[in-house]
Design a protein around this motif. Structure first.
Motif, PDB file in Angstrom:
ATOM      1  N   THR A 290      62.181 -85.644  29.408  1.00  0.00           N
ATOM      2  CA  THR A 290      61.490 -86.529  30.355  1.00  0.00           C
ATOM      3  C   THR A 290      60.490 -85.785  31.229  1.00  0.00           C
ATOM      4  OG1 THR A 290      63.340 -86.222  31.891  1.00  0.00           O
ATOM      5  CG2 THR A 290      63.417 -88.137  30.432  1.00  0.00           C
ATOM      6  N   GLN A 291      60.780 -84.501  31.574  1.00  0.00           N
ATOM      7  CA  GLN A 291      59.855 -83.747  32.411  1.00  0.00           C
ATOM      8  C   GLN A 291      60.013 -82.252  32.167  1.00  0.00           C
ATOM      9  OE1 GLN A 291      60.771 -84.517  36.517  1.00  0.00           O
ATOM     10  NE2 GLN A 291      62.946 -84.095  36.272  1.00  0.00           N
ATOM     11  N   PHE A 292      59.031 -81.476  32.629  1.00  0.00           N
ATOM     12  CA  PHE A 292      59.025 -80.036  32.409  1.00  0.00           C
ATOM     13  C   PHE A 292      60.250 -79.378  33.046  1.00  0.00           C
ATOM     14  CE2 PHE A 292      54.450 -81.084  32.195  1.00  0.00           C
ATOM     15  CZ  PHE A 292      54.198 -80.612  30.906  1.00  0.00           C
ATOM     16  N   GLY A 293      60.814 -78.413  32.330  1.00  0.00           N
ATOM     17  CA  GLY A 293      61.944 -77.665  32.866  1.00  0.00           C
ATOM     18  C   GLY A 293      63.289 -78.304  32.626  1.00  0.00           C
ATOM     19  N   CYS A 294      63.334 -79.486  32.010  1.00  0.00           N
ATOM     20  CA  CYS A 294      64.603 -80.166  31.752  1.00  0.00           C
ATOM     21  C   CYS A 294      65.182 -79.766  30.398  1.00  0.00           C
ATOM     22  CB  CYS A 294      64.418 -81.682  31.809  1.00  0.00           C
ATOM     23  SG  CYS A 294      64.017 -82.303  33.455  1.00  0.00           S
ATOM     24  N   SER A 295      66.493 -79.934  30.257  1.00  0.00           N
ATOM     25  CA  SER A 295      67.174 -79.663  28.994  1.00  0.00           C
ATOM     26  C   SER A 295      67.209 -80.916  28.138  1.00  0.00           C
ATOM     27  CB  SER A 295      68.603 -79.168  29.247  1.00  0.00           C
ATOM     28  OG  SER A 295      68.603 -77.970  29.995  1.00  0.00           O
ATOM     29  N   THR A 296      67.423 -80.706  26.843  1.00  0.00           N
ATOM     30  CA  THR A 296      67.563 -81.822  25.913  1.00  0.00           C
ATOM     31  C   THR A 296      69.033 -82.032  25.592  1.00  0.00           C
ATOM     32  OG1 THR A 296      67.001 -82.631  23.696  1.00  0.00           O
ATOM     33  CG2 THR A 296      67.231 -80.267  23.952  1.00  0.00           C
ATOM     34  N   GLU A 297      69.382 -83.226  25.214  1.00  0.00           N
ATOM     35  CA  GLU A 297      70.756 -83.519  24.789  1.00  0.00           C
ATOM     36  C   GLU A 297      70.948 -83.240  23.310  1.00  0.00           C
ATOM     37  OE1 GLU A 297      73.315 -84.226  26.741  1.00  0.00           O
ATOM     38  OE2 GLU A 297      71.890 -83.887  28.374  1.00  0.00           O
ATOM     39  N   LEU A 298      69.880 -82.923  22.598  1.00  0.00           N
ATOM     40  CA  LEU A 298      69.996 -82.583  21.181  1.00  0.00           C
ATOM     41  C   LEU A 298      70.646 -81.212  21.034  1.00  0.00           C
ATOM     42  CD1 LEU A 298      66.446 -83.720  19.972  1.00  0.00           C
ATOM     43  CD2 LEU A 298      68.575 -85.031  19.972  1.00  0.00           C
ATOM     44  N   PHE A 299      71.371 -81.003  19.947  1.00  0.00           N
ATOM     45  CA  PHE A 299      72.094 -79.745  19.700  1.00  0.00           C
ATOM     46  C   PHE A 299      72.898 -79.346  20.939  1.00  0.00           C
ATOM     47  CE2 PHE A 299      68.515 -79.338  16.663  1.00  0.00           C
ATOM     48  CZ  PHE A 299      69.242 -79.128  15.495  1.00  0.00           C
ATOM     49  N   VAL A 406      52.859 -76.338  30.304  1.00  0.00           N
ATOM     50  CA  VAL A 406      53.197 -76.377  28.870  1.00  0.00           C
ATOM     51  C   VAL A 406      53.368 -74.965  28.332  1.00  0.00           C
ATOM     52  CG1 VAL A 406      52.299 -76.949  26.579  1.00  0.00           C
ATOM     53  CG2 VAL A 406      52.118 -78.609  28.444  1.00  0.00           C
ATOM     54  N   GLU A 407      52.487 -74.060  28.741  1.00  0.00           N
ATOM     55  CA  GLU A 407      52.528 -72.701  28.223  1.00  0.00           C
ATOM     56  C   GLU A 407      53.597 -71.852  28.901  1.00  0.00           C
ATOM     57  OE1 GLU A 407      48.646 -71.058  28.571  1.00  0.00           O
ATOM     58  OE2 GLU A 407      47.766 -72.391  27.055  1.00  0.00           O
ATOM     59  N   HIS A 408      53.924 -72.182  30.154  1.00  0.00           N
ATOM     60  CA  HIS A 408      54.885 -71.372  30.910  1.00  0.00           C
ATOM     61  C   HIS A 408      55.886 -72.282  31.622  1.00  0.00           C
ATOM     62  CE1 HIS A 408      52.199 -67.961  30.208  1.00  0.00           C
ATOM     63  NE2 HIS A 408      51.203 -68.735  30.624  1.00  0.00           N
ATOM     64  N   PRO A 409      56.699 -72.992  30.875  1.00  0.00           N
ATOM     65  CA  PRO A 409      57.600 -73.977  31.503  1.00  0.00           C
ATOM     66  C   PRO A 409      58.653 -73.356  32.419  1.00  0.00           C
ATOM     67  CG  PRO A 409      58.095 -73.720  29.157  1.00  0.00           C
ATOM     68  CD  PRO A 409      56.814 -73.005  29.399  1.00  0.00           C
ATOM     69  N   ARG A 410      58.936 -72.055  32.298  1.00  0.00           N
ATOM     70  CA  ARG A 410      59.953 -71.412  33.151  1.00  0.00           C
ATOM     71  C   ARG A 410      59.347 -70.745  34.377  1.00  0.00           C
ATOM     72  NH1 ARG A 410      64.150 -67.286  32.557  1.00  0.00           N
ATOM     73  NH2 ARG A 410      65.095 -68.358  34.331  1.00  0.00           N
ATOM     74  N   TYR A 411      58.035 -70.701  34.472  1.00  0.00           N
ATOM     75  CA  TYR A 411      57.411 -69.924  35.544  1.00  0.00           C
ATOM     76  C   TYR A 411      57.804 -70.450  36.924  1.00  0.00           C
ATOM     77  CZ  TYR A 411      54.090 -66.708  37.593  1.00  0.00           C
ATOM     78  OH  TYR A 411      53.542 -65.663  38.311  1.00  0.00           O
ATOM     79  N   THR A 412      57.817 -71.758  37.079  1.00  0.00           N
ATOM     80  CA  THR A 412      58.168 -72.345  38.371  1.00  0.00           C
ATOM     81  C   THR A 412      59.581 -71.950  38.776  1.00  0.00           C
ATOM     82  OG1 THR A 412      56.704 -74.231  37.973  1.00  0.00           O
ATOM     83  CG2 THR A 412      58.415 -74.507  39.638  1.00  0.00           C
ATOM     84  N   ALA A 413      60.512 -71.935  37.797  1.00  0.00           N
ATOM     85  CA  ALA A 413      61.894 -71.546  38.094  1.00  0.00           C
ATOM     86  C   ALA A 413      61.975 -70.075  38.511  1.00  0.00           C
ATOM     87  CB  ALA A 413      62.772 -71.795  36.871  1.00  0.00           C
ATOM     88  N   LEU A 414      61.133 -69.229  37.916  1.00  0.00           N
ATOM     89  CA  LEU A 414      61.132 -67.807  38.269  1.00  0.00           C
ATOM     90  C   LEU A 414      60.557 -67.583  39.663  1.00  0.00           C
ATOM     91  CD1 LEU A 414      60.065 -66.181  34.877  1.00  0.00           C
ATOM     92  CD2 LEU A 414      62.346 -66.397  35.860  1.00  0.00           C
ATOM     93  N   VAL A 415      59.580 -68.386  40.031  1.00  0.00           N
ATOM     94  CA  VAL A 415      59.030 -68.294  41.389  1.00  0.00           C
ATOM     95  C   VAL A 415      60.100 -68.689  42.411  1.00  0.00           C
ATOM     96  CG1 VAL A 415      57.362 -69.307  42.994  1.00  0.00           C
ATOM     97  CG2 VAL A 415      56.629 -68.604  40.707  1.00  0.00           C
ATOM     98  N   LYS A 416      60.889 -69.698  42.092  1.00  0.00           N
ATOM     99  CA  LYS A 416      61.975 -70.099  42.996  1.00  0.00           C
ATOM    100  C   LYS A 416      63.042 -69.015  43.077  1.00  0.00           C
ATOM    101  CE  LYS A 416      61.495 -75.097  42.310  1.00  0.00           C
ATOM    102  NZ  LYS A 416      62.151 -76.331  41.791  1.00  0.00           N
ATOM    103  N   LYS A 417      63.244 -68.305  41.967  1.00  0.00           N
ATOM    104  CA  LYS A 417      64.303 -67.289  41.906  1.00  0.00           C
ATOM    105  C   LYS A 417      63.906 -66.005  42.611  1.00  0.00           C
ATOM    106  CE  LYS A 417      67.313 -65.002  38.493  1.00  0.00           C
ATOM    107  NZ  LYS A 417      67.644 -64.881  37.040  1.00  0.00           N
ATOM    108  N   TYR A 418      62.658 -65.564  42.408  1.00  0.00           N
ATOM    109  CA  TYR A 418      62.225 -64.265  42.931  1.00  0.00           C
ATOM    110  C   TYR A 418      61.141 -64.359  44.002  1.00  0.00           C
ATOM    111  CZ  TYR A 418      64.607 -62.505  38.755  1.00  0.00           C
ATOM    112  OH  TYR A 418      65.534 -62.229  37.785  1.00  0.00           O
TER     113      TYR A 418
END
Length: 520
Positions: A290-299, A406-418
């Motif tokens: 549904t949005q960037f940074g979310c997990s899927t229920e597949l697998f 799209v190219e860096h979907p984890r970047y925002t999470a890393l900014v929050k972390k560090y």
């Protein structure tokens, strides 16, 4: 037992056609091998004479316990002596192959040695024995009922009904290898389910079976957990419906899968933990969310994925894997992506930074220090792109463009972390000239308090080996005796060893102002 070409089980082996020389004697003695005992007879052309008692003593000491081979079968000498009322000396052989021979070390009520009993065997391989059917009724049940692991690969089996005739006599059977046979489909697969009621592992490699045929047969395997389908030319897949719901491991390596949509057919298997799709032609994958940074229920249960030897060349493939919430292990060697950077260590760091929960990459554990370094480097490496895409040190002013997300979907999470990369980190990445690539390092010898610290500007591309050469000139200590570590201001109190002489300094994420510690 299992019948090759429908012949009686006891006739699988036959009398040796050629005499087998005894290693410790001259050619004047030879063996005539029966199914389980071997007689020594003097050669008709010899003049060598010896009394029977003395010969028995010599043979007992020299031959007992010896290993032999006859007609490709290996065995151990367990008895040397006479067998009344026959004449001559005999050898009692315990064959490695439990299917060789008729007897168990006894003759006419007298036991000469003890053999392994078929009814105690739990793991049997009959690979290449030309087995085609189960043989006499219930013979397997009475002879070896405790078999739990059975290898029937590369035989003459063509009917699932014949396989069921074998399996139904083995109530403890849980692992079955039928690779390199060719089967026609059973008329009513569900009627054979009782024969495989405890089967949890099945191998059908190189059988030519299609995925559609697998689904048709799946009713036979109600509790199957591991299924191996390598080298079957499988090019298309469809969703399993009311079958294979217990599957935890699926191996479909060395097939012809090209379309990522084929993998979606497996995505709702509720217990699937390990998926092996090595040596196919997969190049991309996409899991809608549904949005960037979310997990899927597949697998949802998938913890291990092997995609070695495919056509993965884009970082978007790795980005998508971060959506798999349970993924902890990834094998992805021999893909074009792994050659996308000059330094293989850089590729590894990028993969680690892009997949948050990964604990093993290409069968190597990811330690906490390595993850931290990889994520910090990733955050710094794309700091300029982040600013250009609308990133800001003040979160309320962040307005990142979709392309960057799209190219860096984890970047925002890393900014929050560090935290956001500071200006000094971003400036250090600008490749204006050689000066930008130099590291200002302090070299200390903590075990030599009289040695003054040395400051040096060194290129980040310098290998550890060349650094040791420099230290040899400075400290007059052979490089082979030096042990190097470094301290970073970002990880105070933590020393990181420079253990690989061939790696450049940049591999270890050494930065300006860090301190190299030298011991010998």
């Amino acid at each position: 037992m299992l019948h090759p070409r429908s012949t009686p089980f006891d006739d699988i082996t036959s009398r040796a056609s050629q005499p087998l020389p005894l290693p410790v004697f001259s050619s004047c003695w030879y063996l005539v091998v029966t199914l389980d005992v071997t007689e020594f007879r003097p050669d008709e052309n010899t003049h060598f004479q010896v009394c029977a008692n003395k010969m028995e003593d010599v043979l007992s000491s020299e031959v007992f316990g010896r290993r032999i081979i006859c007609d490709g079968e290996y065995g151990t000498v367990c008895y040397v002596g006479t067998i009344p009322p026959t004449s001559g000396l005999w050898l009692g052989i315990e064959w490695d192959n439990p299917l060789r021979g008729k007897h168990n070390g006894s003759h006419e009520g007298r036991r000469y040695f003890t053999c392994s009993q078929l009814n105690t065997l739990s793991d049997i391989s009959l690979r290449g024995y030309e087995v085609s059917n189960a043989g006499q009724k219930e013979e397997i049940l009475h002879s070896c009922p405790n078999i739990s692991v059975l290898n029937l690969s590369k035989n003459l089996l063509a009917s699932w009904e014949n396989v069921a005739d074998i399996a139904c006599q083995l109530k403890k059977l849980n692992t079955l290898d039928l690779s390199e046979n060719r089967f026609y489909l059973p008329s009513h697969p569900s009627l054979l389910a009782n024969a495989f009621e405890n089967l949890t592992t099945l191998s059908l490699n190189q059988t030519g079976i299609t995925w559609k045929e697998v689904l048709q047969c799946a009713a036979m395997w109600p509790v199957l957990e591991e299924l191996h389908l390598a080298s079957n030319g499988i090019a298309s897949m469809e969703r399993p419906v009311n079958c294979l719901q217990c599957l935890t491991l699926l191996n479909i390596s060395d097939n012809k899968l090209t379309d990522e949509k084929q993998l979606y057919a497996l995505s709702e298997l509720p217990r699937l933990k390990q998926l092996i799709i090595t040596n196919n032609r997969i190049s991309s994958v996409e899991f809608p969310v549904t949005q960037f940074g979310c997990s899927t229920e597949l697998f949802s249960s998938l913890t291990s994925l092997s995609v070695d030897g495919n056509n993965v060349s884009l970082w978007s493939f790795i980005n998508e894997l971060n959506k798999l919430k349970s993924l902890q292990s990834l094998n992805c060697q021999n893909n074009p992506l792994m050659e996308s950077e000059k330094n293989p260590g850089t590729v590894r760091q990028l993969i680690i930074a892009k997949i948050a929960n990964l604990k093993y990459l290409n069968k190597t554990e990811i330690l906490p220090e390595e993850r931290r370094g990889a994520e910090l480097d990733y955050r710094k490496m794309f700091g300029i792109d982040w600013l250009k895409a609308g990133g800001s040190h003040k979160s309320e002013f962040n307005n990142l463009c979709v392309m960057f997300l799209v190219e860096h979907p984890r970047y925002t999470a890393l900014v929050k972390k560090y935290g956001a990369p500071d200006d000094e980190e971003i400036k250090s990445l600008q490749p204006v000239n050689l000066k930008n690539k130099l590291l200002c390092l302090t070299i200390k010898c903590p075990d030599k308090p009289d040695q003054q610290p040395i400051k040096k500007n060194l290129p980040d591309s310098m290998s550890v080996q060349k650094l040791k050469g420099l230290l040899f000139r400075l400290l007059k200590v052979p490089g082979s005796e030096l042990k190097l570590t470094y301290e970073s201001s970002k990880m105070e109190g933590k020393e990181i060893e420079l253990e690989n002489d061939l790696k450049p300094l940049q591999f270890y994420s050494i930065e300006n102002g860090d301190c190299v510690l030298v011991r010998w």
